[in-house]
Scaffold this motif. Structure first.
Motif, PDB file in Angstrom:
ATOM      1  N   LEU A 111      -5.402  27.318  -6.211  1.00 45.59           N
ATOM      2  CA  LEU A 111      -4.587  27.381  -7.434  1.00 45.59           C
ATOM      3  C   LEU A 111      -5.072  28.536  -8.312  1.00 45.59           C
ATOM      4  CD1 LEU A 111      -2.562  26.210  -9.536  1.00 45.59           C
ATOM      5  CD2 LEU A 111      -4.468  24.811 -10.366  1.00 45.59           C
ATOM      6  N   HIS A 112      -6.371  28.623  -8.517  1.00 45.38           N
ATOM      7  CA  HIS A 112      -6.924  29.696  -9.364  1.00 45.38           C
ATOM      8  C   HIS A 112      -6.621  31.068  -8.775  1.00 45.38           C
ATOM      9  CE1 HIS A 112      -9.951  27.203 -11.926  1.00 45.38           C
ATOM     10  NE2 HIS A 112      -8.741  26.718 -11.959  1.00 45.38           N
ATOM     11  N   LYS A 113      -6.691  31.191  -7.441  1.00 47.17           N
ATOM     12  CA  LYS A 113      -6.339  32.463  -6.798  1.00 47.17           C
ATOM     13  C   LYS A 113      -4.885  32.793  -7.039  1.00 47.17           C
ATOM     14  CE  LYS A 113      -9.877  32.616  -3.235  1.00 47.17           C
ATOM     15  NZ  LYS A 113     -10.167  32.507  -1.797  1.00 47.17           N
ATOM     16  N   LYS A 114      -4.008  31.793  -6.895  1.00 49.14           N
ATOM     17  CA  LYS A 114      -2.585  32.004  -7.112  1.00 49.14           C
ATOM     18  C   LYS A 114      -2.316  32.465  -8.550  1.00 49.14           C
ATOM     19  CE  LYS A 114       1.902  31.575  -6.436  1.00 49.14           C
ATOM     20  NZ  LYS A 114       2.645  32.443  -5.566  1.00 49.14           N
ATOM     21  N   LEU A 115      -3.075  31.913  -9.489  1.00 47.73           N
ATOM     22  CA  LEU A 115      -2.906  32.254 -10.903  1.00 47.73           C
ATOM     23  C   LEU A 115      -3.653  33.533 -11.291  1.00 47.73           C
ATOM     24  CD1 LEU A 115      -3.252  28.680 -12.453  1.00 47.73           C
ATOM     25  CD2 LEU A 115      -1.133  29.990 -12.099  1.00 47.73           C
ATOM     26  N   GLY A 116      -4.379  34.114 -10.338  1.00 46.55           N
ATOM     27  CA  GLY A 116      -5.120  35.340 -10.607  1.00 46.55           C
ATOM     28  C   GLY A 116      -6.354  35.129 -11.464  1.00 46.55           C
ATOM     29  N   LEU A 117      -6.945  33.942 -11.388  1.00 49.34           N
ATOM     30  CA  LEU A 117      -8.109  33.632 -12.204  1.00 49.34           C
ATOM     31  C   LEU A 117      -9.425  33.944 -11.496  1.00 49.34           C
ATOM     32  CD1 LEU A 117      -6.916  30.196 -13.651  1.00 49.34           C
ATOM     33  CD2 LEU A 117      -6.722  32.469 -14.676  1.00 49.34           C
TER      34      LEU A 117
END
Length: 118
Positions: A111-117
């Motif tokens: 999820l964090h990767k998808k959100l660019g975090l």
């Protein structure tokens, strides 16, 4: 629209939400206050591929109702998901056309990767 299905009283959900950027455009859906509808569940099912993927086998009711001793079908999973909010594995994020189900470390990392975090 990006959306999260969560339980406001769940410490884990609150911790995950707190770690999100404040400017993230996200619709929040507290499944206890506003139970998931059949239409919403169908949309989640389309993204997840099965009702079982959305179903929490950690739910207290799962054990209380002795569901662990039964062979459940997709229709059974759907029925229980619509009957009680506790059966939805939480949180469920819908980001674009992707779904992120549950609070496991690998799932939250995706999820964090998808959100660019990260």
């Amino acid at each position: 629209m990006n959306k999260i299905y969560y339980l406001a009283s769940c410490d884990t959900c609150r911790k995950i939400i707190k770690a999100l950027p404040k400017n993230l455009e996200l619709a929040y859906h507290d499944i206890k206050q506003d139970p998931i509808t059949e239409v919403e569940l169908e949309q989640l099912h389309q993204l997840a591929g099965s009702y079982e993927a959305l179903f929490s086998k950690k739910a207290v009711l799962y054990k209380t109702l002795n569901l662990k001793d039964k062979t459940l079908t997709e229709e059974d999973y759907k029925k229980y998901l619509l009957e009680h909010y506790t059966f939805l594995s939480r949180p469920v994020f819908v980001i674009g056309d992707e779904i992120f189900i549950g609070n496991t470390q690998p799932n939250i990392l995706k999820l964090h990767k998808k959100l660019g975090l990260v």
